[in-house]
Design a protein around this motif. Structure first.
Motif, PDB file in Angstrom:
ATOM      1  N   VAL A 102      50.601  53.448  31.475  1.00 17.31           N
ATOM      2  CA  VAL A 102      50.275  53.036  32.838  1.00 17.31           C
ATOM      3  C   VAL A 102      50.262  51.513  32.904  1.00 17.31           C
ATOM      4  O   VAL A 102      49.536  50.861  32.155  1.00 17.31           O
ATOM      5  N   SER A 103      51.068  50.960  33.796  1.00 16.55           N
ATOM      6  CA  SER A 103      51.104  49.512  33.982  1.00 16.55           C
ATOM      7  C   SER A 103      49.922  49.089  34.835  1.00 16.55           C
ATOM      8  O   SER A 103      49.772  49.529  35.983  1.00 16.55           O
ATOM      9  N   THR A 104      49.080  48.231  34.286  1.00 17.67           N
ATOM     10  CA  THR A 104      47.902  47.783  35.043  1.00 17.67           C
ATOM     11  C   THR A 104      48.313  46.953  36.250  1.00 17.67           C
ATOM     12  O   THR A 104      47.636  46.971  37.284  1.00 17.67           O
ATOM     13  N   SER A 105      49.423  46.205  36.139  1.00 13.19           N
ATOM     14  CA  SER A 105      49.866  45.384  37.273  1.00 13.19           C
ATOM     15  C   SER A 105      50.306  46.269  38.434  1.00 13.19           C
ATOM     16  O   SER A 105      50.024  45.962  39.602  1.00 13.19           O
ATOM     17  N   VAL A 106      51.005  47.379  38.127  1.00 13.30           N
ATOM     18  CA  VAL A 106      51.411  48.318  39.179  1.00 13.30           C
ATOM     19  C   VAL A 106      50.191  49.021  39.755  1.00 13.30           C
ATOM     20  O   VAL A 106      50.090  49.244  40.962  1.00 13.30           O
ATOM     21  N   LEU A 107      49.218  49.353  38.886  1.00 12.23           N
ATOM     22  CA  LEU A 107      47.999  50.016  39.336  1.00 12.23           C
ATOM     23  C   LEU A 107      47.224  49.133  40.311  1.00 12.23           C
ATOM     24  O   LEU A 107      46.691  49.610  41.316  1.00 12.23           O
ATOM     25  N   GLU A 108      47.183  47.829  40.041  1.00 16.13           N
ATOM     26  CA  GLU A 108      46.449  46.905  40.905  1.00 16.13           C
ATOM     27  C   GLU A 108      47.049  46.833  42.304  1.00 16.13           C
ATOM     28  O   GLU A 108      46.339  46.603  43.283  1.00 16.13           O
TER      29      GLU A 108
END
Length: 697
Positions: free
Chosen positions: A186-192
Motif C-alpha cells: 500500500v502506497s502511503t502517498s496514494v492513501l493520503e
C-alpha cells in the motif's frame, strides 16, 4: 415552393407537445419500450433501462407506477428540446444536447437513488416536497463530483467494499493474497490522497475480496485496477446511468511490477486550488433541470407541486468560481516554442519520410510493422535518424518483445526516458514531432482543445492556404444544432506544418497503407500496429507530454514539470501580444502578429480569445512586469492589492495567489487593464494602462 409546403410548419406547431416528445429525434426505440436505445451523436447507441426497482420492491415499469414512469420518460425526452412547449428555439449543438440529456438523467437518478426517502413507489413525483428539492440542491452543490453529489459514490463504495471484505471467507482472502503478494503493498502517498474511508490495514483484504469477485481488470505488466463500472452495477441496481465514478479507484490498484506511468515527473498543478464545491454554472444548469419537472403538468402528467418547484426557482447555495488555469511563466512557453520549431525544421521531414519508407516496405513485402526486426528498421529509415540514435522501431512496440513477465511494457521509468531522449525509439520520435506541431498550432491559433483534436486532415485549410477552418466548440446554428464553422488566418509556419502532415497521410493513402484520411493529428500506433490512431484528447495530450519530457520542459521550485495545456496556450496567445507590441522583446519572433497594426491585432485577439483567458493574460503580464521591475512598475496596483488582501508585500507573495487577486478585482470591475495606442515619430506605439476604481466611484 407550394403553398402547402410553405405553410407546413403550421401543422408542426399544431402538433400535441406530448406527441412531439414521444418521437424525439435521438430515441431509436418506441417511446413505450421498457429499454430505450438512444443516440445523441454517440459513436454507439446507449441504453436506458427503465426496469429499476423502487423502495417498495416494485419495478418502475409495473402498471402501478405507470404515471411515474411516464413522467420520467417525458422529462428525459424534453431535456434536449424546450421546457416551454409553446416556444420554438434553435436546437443546441450536439455536445450541448448531450450535456442537457446527462443532467436530466442525473436528476432522475438522484430521485431513484433516494427513492426510500421520497417514497416514489407510494406517492410518485407528487410526493416531492419543498424540503426534498432544497436538500437535493444543497447536496448537489457540496462537491464538483457528480459521482458523489448524485450517487454518493465515495461513501457507498466504501461501505460496499468493507462489507464485501467482511463477508468473503478468510481462507479465500488469504489464498488470493498468497497468489498476488503485491496486493498487500500500500502506497502511503496514494492513501493520503484517497477520499475513501479505508484504514491501511483493511486495504489488502478489500483488494483480495474485490479480485475474487471479479471487480479487477488489467495484467501483471500494467497492474490491476478496480473497475468502477462493475462496482456501480453492484451498488446501484436502481439507476438509469451505469457510468458512475472515475475509471479507477487508485488506492485499490496494485502492481506486481513497477506502477504504470505516462509522464517522467509529477506535473505542476494546472488548475488553481479552490474549494471543491460545484461551480455556479453547473449548479444553475442542474437547478433549471430540476425546476423543469413542472413542465410535466402541462402534458397532463403528475409532477411535484408547483409551490415546491417555485421555492427553488431562484434558490441560491454556496458555490465556487470556475477553476482558473494557473499561469505558466512566459519564458517557459517561449523555451518550448523554440525547441518545437527547431525540431520541426531539423527533423520533421526526415521522420515523416522514414515512416513512409517503412510503410512502403511493409506493403511490398506483405508484412506488418511488428514483424520487422529492429535491424531491418534502421536499414530502411533515413540514415540521419540512425546517426541521431534510433536503435529500434519503438520503445513499446510489439516487435522483438517478450510478454508474460512482471516488467511493465515501458520498463524502468528512468531507463525509458533516458532512451527516449537518446532517440532510441523511432515511433516515439514521430509522436514527439506530431506533439511539436500540436504545440505550435495550438499556440498560434488559440483554439479550444476539442476544436484542434477534431480538425480534419483535408479541408482544415482553405484554397489559398492562408486560413484555418474549424468547427467552433460550444456553438450551434440551424435547426439541427450544427456546429458553427469559422476561418481564422494562420501563420506561414503553421501552414507549413499542416502541409507536412497532409503530405504524410496522402502518401500513406496512395500506397494503400491507410484506407481513409484521419484527422490532422492522427498518430501512428506506438505499438507498431499498421494503423493511425484517431486524434483524441488522450492521444493529443500524450503526444504533448512526450514532447515536454523529451525537451525537458522546465520544472518549478519543487521539481514538478510544466506539462502545458491548451487553455494556458490560449492565455499565452494574448500575452504574446503584450510582449511584442509594448517594446519588450520586439525582435524575439516575427509572426504575423509582429508585422500588423497593433490596434487591429488587438481587435482580432479580443475576438478569438475567451474572456477568462484574456483576463488571465492581462493579469500575468502585469504581474511579470511588477516582479521584473520590482518597485518601479505599477506601484499603485501593488499598493492596492496589499491593502485589499492584507498582505505585507506583493513581491514576496506566491505568484499564483497574486494572479488570483488581480483577476478577482478585474472580474469585480475594480481594476481595468487595457492597451492604449498612440503615434509618435516612429509610428504606432502601445502602453498597458492599469486603472484602479476608487471606492464610491
Amino acid at each position: 415552393m407550394s403553398q402547402k409546403g410553405a405553410l407546413s410548419f403550421l401543422a408542426e406547431l399544431a402538433r400535441d407537445p406530448a406527441e412531439k416528445l414521444r418521437q424525439v429525434w435521438w430515441l431509436l426505440t418506441d417511446f413505450e419500450a421498457q429499454v430505450w436505445s438512444v443516440s445523441i451523436g454517440y459513436k454507439t447507441a446507449r441504453t436506458v433501462d427503465w426496469r429499476v426497482e423502487l423502495e417498495d420492491g416494485s419495478l418502475l415499469t409495473q402498471p402501478k407506477n405507470s404515471e411515474l414512469l411516464k413522467g420520467f420518460k417525458y422529462f428525459l425526452a424534453s431535456s434536449t428540446e424546450t421546457c416551454n412547449m409553446r416556444s420554438r428555439r434553435v436546437r443546441a449543438a450536439i455536445p450541448s444536447q448531450q450535456m442537457d440529456f446527462t443532467i436530466a438523467l442525473r436528476v432522475i437518478d438522484k430521485l431513484l437513488v433516494n427513492s426510500h426517502i421520497y417514497e416514489l413507489g407510494k406517492y410518485g413525483l407528487e410526493g416531492i416536497t419543498e424540503n426534498h428539492l432544497m436538500h437535493i440542491l444543497e447536496t448537489y452543490a457540496m462537491t464538483n463530483s457528480s459521482a458523489d453529489s448524485i450517487y454518493e459514490f465515495t461513501d457507498r463504495a466504501t461501505k460496499y467494499c468493507l462489507n464485501l471484505a467482511r463477508d468473503t471467507p478468510a481462507h479465500i482472502i488469504e489464498a488470493v493474497i498468497d497468489k498476488h503478494p503485491s496486493i498487500s503493498e500500500v502506497s502511503t502517498s496514494v492513501l493520503e490522497l484517497s477520499k475513501y474511508g479505508f484504514q491501511i490495514e483493511e486495504i489488502p483484504s478489500i483488494r483480495a475480496a474485490l479480485f475474487h469477485h471479479g471487480f479487477y481488470h488489467g495484467n501483471k505488466a500494467g497492474g490491476y485496477h478496480a473497475g468502477t463500472s462493475a462496482l456501480a452495477r453492484a451498488i446501484y441496481p436502481n439507476t438509469l446511468n451505469k457510468r458512475i465514478g472515475r475509471a479507477r479507484i487508485h488506492i485499490l490498484s496494485f502492481f506486481p511490477g513497477e506502477p504504470a506511468y505516462r509522464r517522467e515527473l509529477e506535473s505542476v498543478v494546472v488548475r488553481s486550488s479552490t474549494p471543491e464545491r460545484v461551480t455556479v454554472g453547473r449548479y444553475t444548469k442542474f437547478r433549471a433541470a430540476l425546476f423543469s419537472l413542472g413542465m410535466l403538468r402541462g402534458l397532463g402528467v403528475a409532477a411535484p407541486p408547483q409551490s415546491a418547484l417555485s421555492s427553488i426557482e431562484h434558490y441560491h447555495v454556496e458555490t465556487r468560481r470556475i477553476q482558473r488555469f494557473r499561469l505558466v511563466p512566459f519564458d517557459v512557453i517561449m523555451d518550448q516554442l523554440t525547441k518545437t520549431i527547431e525540431f520541426h525544421f531539423l527533423h520533421g521531414r526526415s521522420i515523416l519520410n522514414s515512416y513512409c519508407s517503412l510503410a512502403r516496405h511493409c506493403i511490398k513485402a506483405e508484412v506488418s510493422l511488428a514483424q520487422l526486426t529492429n535491424q531491418q528498421v534502421i536499414t530502411i529509415i533515413d540514415p540521419k535518424l540512425v546517426d541521431m540514435g534510433v536503435r529500434q522501431l519503438g520503445l513499446i512496440s510489439l516487435n522483438e518483445r517478450n510478454y508474460g513477465s512482471l516488467i511493465p511494457q515501458k520498463g524502468d521509468k528512468k531507463d525509458f526516458y533516458d532512451r527516449l531522449r537518446s532517440n532510441h525509439g523511432f515511433l516515439e520520435l514521430l509522436a514527439i514531432y506530431i506533439g511539436s506541431v500540436e504545440f505550435v498550432i495550438g499556440l498560434l491559433m488559440a483554439r479550444r482543445l476539442t476544436e484542434l483534436t477534431e480538425l480534419p486532415l483535408l479541408g482544415c485549410l482553405d484554397k489559398t492556404l492562408e486560413w484555418l477552418i474549424f468547427d467552433v466548440a460550444k456553438s450551434s446554428k440551424g435547426l439541427w444544432g450544427a456546429r458553427d464553422r469559422q476561418a481564422r488566418p494562420i501563420d506561414q509556419l503553421g501552414r507549413r506544418m499542416i502541409r507536412e502532415l497532409q503530405r504524410f497521410q496522402r502518401y500513406l493513402m496512395k500506397i494503400g497503407y491507410i484506407e481513409e484520411y484521419g484527422q490532422l493529428f492522427s498518430t501512428p500506433d506506438l505499438r507498431g500496429k499498421m494503423k493511425l490512431s484517431p486524434s483524441s484528447i488522450f492521444t493529443y495530450l500524450r503526444n504533448l507530454d512526450l514532447a515536454f519530457d523529451y525537451f525537458e520542459s522546465p520544472t518549478n521550485s519543487i521539481g514538478q514539470r510544466y506539462y502545458i495545456r491548451q487553455h494556458q496556450l490560449r492565455r499565452f496567445f494574448a500575452l504574446l501580444f503584450f510582449y511584442i507590441f509594448d517594446g519588450q522583446r520586439i525582435n524575439g519572433i516575427r509572426w504575423h502578429l509582429g508585422h500588423a497594426d497593433a490596434a487591429h491585432v488587438w481587435h482580432y485577439i479580443t475576438e478569438v480569445v475567451d474572456g477568462v483567458s484574456l483576463r488571465g493574460a492581462k493579469s500575468q503580464y502585469i504581474l511579470e512586469r511588477m516582479l521584473k521591475d520590482k518597485d518601479k512598475a505599477y506601484r499603485n496596483l501593488a499598493d492596492y492589492i496589499q491593502q485589499t488582501y492584507d498582505i505585507s508585500d506583493v513581491l514576496l507573495a506566491d505568484d499564483d495567489e497574486v494572479d488570483t487577486y488581480i483577476q478577482e478585482q478585474m472580474a469585480l470591475g475594480n481594476i481595468t487593464i487595457e492597451p492604449e495606442f498612440f503615434n509618435d515619430e516612429q509610428g504606432m506605439k502601445m502602453k498597458i494602462i492599469v486603472i484602479i476604481k476608487k471606492q464610491g466611484e
